[in-house]
Design a protein around this motif. Structure first.
Motif, PDB file in Angstrom:
ATOM      1  N   ALA A 125      80.019  64.727 -84.937  1.00 18.23           N
ATOM      2  CA  ALA A 125      81.234  65.082 -86.249  1.00 18.23           C
ATOM      3  C   ALA A 125      81.777  63.752 -87.014  1.00 18.23           C
ATOM      4  CB  ALA A 125      82.548  65.842 -86.417  1.00 18.23           C
ATOM      5  N   GLY A 126      81.531  62.246 -85.998  1.00 22.20           N
ATOM      6  CA  GLY A 126      81.631  60.947 -86.721  1.00 22.20           C
ATOM      7  C   GLY A 126      83.190  60.918 -87.228  1.00 22.20           C
ATOM      8  N   ASP A 127      83.164  59.998 -88.310  1.00 18.66           N
ATOM      9  CA  ASP A 127      84.961  60.487 -88.358  1.00 18.66           C
ATOM     10  C   ASP A 127      85.625  61.070 -89.455  1.00 18.66           C
ATOM     11  OD1 ASP A 127      82.847  59.652 -90.919  1.00 18.66           O
ATOM     12  OD2 ASP A 127      84.193  57.342 -90.930  1.00 18.66           O
ATOM     13  N   GLY A 128      84.628  61.821 -89.735  1.00 17.63           N
ATOM     14  CA  GLY A 128      84.655  63.275 -90.465  1.00 17.63           C
ATOM     15  C   GLY A 128      86.190  64.206 -90.375  1.00 17.63           C
ATOM     16  N   GLU A 129      86.591  64.693 -90.556  1.00 19.10           N
ATOM     17  CA  GLU A 129      87.540  65.668 -90.864  1.00 19.10           C
ATOM     18  C   GLU A 129      87.337  67.048 -89.858  1.00 19.10           C
ATOM     19  OE1 GLU A 129      91.068  64.651 -91.072  1.00 19.10           O
ATOM     20  OE2 GLU A 129      90.719  63.394 -91.426  1.00 19.10           O
ATOM     21  N   SER A 130      88.417  67.795 -89.726  1.00 22.39           N
ATOM     22  CA  SER A 130      87.950  69.372 -89.213  1.00 22.39           C
ATOM     23  C   SER A 130      89.541  69.797 -88.843  1.00 22.39           C
ATOM     24  CB  SER A 130      87.241  68.911 -87.426  1.00 22.39           C
ATOM     25  OG  SER A 130      87.996  70.468 -86.660  1.00 22.39           O
ATOM     26  N   ASP A 131      89.535  70.399 -89.932  1.00 21.32           N
ATOM     27  CA  ASP A 131      90.463  71.361 -90.119  1.00 21.32           C
ATOM     28  C   ASP A 131      90.855  72.331 -88.493  1.00 21.32           C
ATOM     29  OD1 ASP A 131      88.725  73.696 -89.321  1.00 21.32           O
ATOM     30  OD2 ASP A 131      89.058  75.086 -91.265  1.00 21.32           O
ATOM     31  N   VAL A 132      90.697  72.391 -87.442  1.00 21.57           N
ATOM     32  CA  VAL A 132      90.919  73.206 -86.077  1.00 21.57           C
ATOM     33  C   VAL A 132      91.913  71.597 -85.388  1.00 21.57           C
ATOM     34  CG1 VAL A 132      90.305  73.996 -84.145  1.00 21.57           C
ATOM     35  CG2 VAL A 132      89.517  75.016 -86.049  1.00 21.57           C
ATOM     36  N   ARG A 133      90.721  70.784 -85.431  1.00 19.12           N
ATOM     37  CA  ARG A 133      91.832  69.413 -84.885  1.00 19.12           C
ATOM     38  C   ARG A 133      92.570  69.149 -86.184  1.00 19.12           C
ATOM     39  NH1 ARG A 133      86.594  65.633 -83.977  1.00 19.12           N
ATOM     40  NH2 ARG A 133      85.687  67.439 -82.221  1.00 19.12           N
ATOM     41  N   ALA A 134      92.842  69.808 -87.072  1.00 26.50           N
ATOM     42  CA  ALA A 134      93.916  68.711 -87.890  1.00 26.50           C
ATOM     43  C   ALA A 134      95.548  70.009 -87.529  1.00 26.50           C
ATOM     44  CB  ALA A 134      94.320  68.517 -88.632  1.00 26.50           C
ATOM     45  N   PHE A 135      94.797  70.929 -87.100  1.00 29.87           N
ATOM     46  CA  PHE A 135      96.227  72.009 -86.941  1.00 29.87           C
ATOM     47  C   PHE A 135      96.633  71.997 -85.929  1.00 29.87           C
ATOM     48  CE2 PHE A 135      96.166  76.006 -84.913  1.00 29.87           C
ATOM     49  CZ  PHE A 135      97.807  76.337 -85.099  1.00 29.87           C
ATOM     50  N   GLU A 136      96.166  71.993 -85.194  1.00 33.40           N
ATOM     51  CA  GLU A 136      95.880  71.134 -83.368  1.00 33.40           C
ATOM     52  C   GLU A 136      97.368  70.315 -83.502  1.00 33.40           C
ATOM     53  OE1 GLU A 136      92.763  71.396 -81.017  1.00 33.40           O
ATOM     54  OE2 GLU A 136      92.634  73.366 -81.041  1.00 33.40           O
ATOM     55  N   ARG A 137      96.644  69.184 -83.534  1.00 34.22           N
ATOM     56  CA  ARG A 137      97.434  67.813 -84.235  1.00 34.22           C
ATOM     57  C   ARG A 137      98.722  68.681 -84.664  1.00 34.22           C
ATOM     58  NH1 ARG A 137      94.500  65.220 -86.639  1.00 34.22           N
ATOM     59  NH2 ARG A 137      95.391  65.340 -88.926  1.00 34.22           N
ATOM     60  N   LEU A 138      99.157  68.469 -85.917  1.00 38.26           N
ATOM     61  CA  LEU A 138     100.516  69.410 -86.345  1.00 38.26           C
ATOM     62  C   LEU A 138     100.988  70.586 -85.611  1.00 38.26           C
ATOM     63  CD1 LEU A 138      98.862  69.211 -90.196  1.00 38.26           C
ATOM     64  CD2 LEU A 138     100.469  67.804 -89.461  1.00 38.26           C
ATOM     65  N   ALA A 139     100.565  71.343 -85.266  1.00 39.00           N
ATOM     66  CA  ALA A 139     100.955  72.034 -84.663  1.00 39.00           C
ATOM     67  C   ALA A 139     101.485  71.500 -83.239  1.00 39.00           C
ATOM     68  CB  ALA A 139     100.279  73.485 -84.019  1.00 39.00           C
ATOM     69  N   GLY A 140     100.872  70.459 -82.375  1.00 35.18           N
ATOM     70  CA  GLY A 140     101.575  69.645 -81.333  1.00 35.18           C
ATOM     71  C   GLY A 140     102.962  69.112 -81.786  1.00 35.18           C
ATOM     72  N   THR A 141     102.767  68.417 -82.553  1.00 38.25           N
ATOM     73  CA  THR A 141     103.784  68.151 -83.296  1.00 38.25           C
ATOM     74  C   THR A 141     105.136  68.300 -83.409  1.00 38.25           C
ATOM     75  OG1 THR A 141     102.145  66.227 -84.285  1.00 38.25           O
ATOM     76  CG2 THR A 141     104.554  66.059 -85.107  1.00 38.25           C
ATOM     77  N   GLY A 142     105.082  69.745 -84.211  1.00 40.44           N
ATOM     78  CA  GLY A 142     105.856  70.699 -84.219  1.00 40.44           C
ATOM     79  C   GLY A 142     106.593  71.275 -82.956  1.00 40.44           C
ATOM     80  N   TYR A 143     106.101  71.749 -81.688  1.00 37.92           N
ATOM     81  CA  TYR A 143     106.477  71.878 -80.601  1.00 37.92           C
ATOM     82  C   TYR A 143     107.279  70.796 -80.099  1.00 37.92           C
ATOM     83  CZ  TYR A 143     102.252  75.748 -81.095  1.00 37.92           C
ATOM     84  OH  TYR A 143     101.986  76.837 -81.912  1.00 37.92           O
TER      85      TYR A 143
END
Length: 297
Positions: A125-143
């Motif tokens: 993926a290089g330096d691109g964006e992944s919606d799954v990774r973004a979801f997991e990052r934001l959800a983890g911050t929320g938890y």
């Protein structure tokens, strides 16, 4: 490479779509995209495509699908193939040679993006964006915000995480064994984030704002105890005690009929507290009934 799987599959390289229309190459890309930057074994890809009875030509056919994906990636790396004569600037495996748009970073071929490994394939993926990774990052911050008692921050982070979903994961992909399993896993992750976001909103006193959303959710997930408990609490706090008790009775009927189970101890305590007009401030623990998911068909 930008990757979206939380809804329709969309994969772009260099701003150009590399998502094939043919069903089986699409399956291959979907599984590789979900596990971007990790090796997906050939055995997993074959199982996804053909289940437990693959044809003798399975490996050769899989290689053909990989070559088709590399052709799409090569065209994307070359800016969609504009102003290029046939065969000019491409290697035999669909790669692109020369400086191109990457300038001093050097050439990048399709083989560098879709990499053949000893045991399988890897989509870089290089330096691109992944919606799954973004979801997991934001959800983890929320938890973590929930654990710290920062309910406004938790609600905000979890709402942003859930906004990344545009539908069922891999909504337009013909799913085999592997993708079906991953879709279920992602849906469970989404439900966990949704549960915690609603919990944060309840703690912020937004019970009336939640009623419409919870009405839909308990209709879809008829045996999800945590959502029903949250709905009961929101109804009670909105002055609708009788309706809150009716929600409990409907849930109990569903659990006994469909699963042979009584509601959890936490939900029974909530029902008793509503009966005595002194409901608990917290709904049943989210983990108490996550395995009891029976969405309507």
């Amino acid at each position: 490479m930008d990757i979206e799987v939380l809804g329709a599959l969309a994969v772009q390289e260099n701003g150009v779509s590399v998502t094939p229309t043919a069903p089986k190459p699409r399956q291959v890309l979907a599984l590789l995209a979900l596990h971007a930057d990790r090796v997906v074994p050939v055995s997993a890809l074959i199982e996804e495509l053909w289940g437990t009875t693959p044809p003798r030509s399975a490996r050769t056919t899989l290689q053909t699908y990989v070559l088709q994906l590399r052709e799409l990636i090569a065209a994307a790396l070359d800016g969609g193939g504009r102003d290029r004569a046939p065969g000019d600037g491409a290697d035999g495996a669909g790669g692109v040679r020369g400086e191109g748009a990457r300038g001093e970073r050097g050439p990048r071929s399709a083989k560098d993006v879709l990499v053949t490994m000893p045991s399988g394939y890897l989509l870089a993926a290089g330096d691109g964006e992944s919606d799954v990774r973004a979801f997991e990052r934001l959800a983890g911050t929320g938890y973590r915000a929930m654990d710290a008692g920062d309910f406004p921050g938790a609600a905000r982070q979890l709402r942003q995480a859930l906004a990344l979903w545009s539908g069922t994961a891999f909504a337009d992909v013909q799913a085999g064994v592997q993708l079906d399993m991953e879709t279920r896993r992602l849906e469970e992750s989404r439900l966990c984030a949704l549960d915690q976001r609603i919990e944060a909103d309840l703690r912020l006193g937004r019970h009336r704002e939640l009623l419409a959303e919870l009405t839909v959710l308990v209709s879809r997930y008829r045996a999800h105890e945590s959502l029903h408990g949250q709905f009961m609490l929101a109804l009670y706090r909105s002055g609708r005690r009788g309706e809150a008790l009716e929600v409990y009775q409907r849930l109990r009927t569903t659990l006994v009929r469909d699963l042979g189970l009584e509601p959890s101890a936490g939900l029974r305590r909530l029902q008793r507290s509503i009966l005595t007009a002194s409901p608990e401030t917290a709904v049943p623990p989210p983990g108490a009934a996550k395995e009891r998911l029976v969405p309507t068909s």
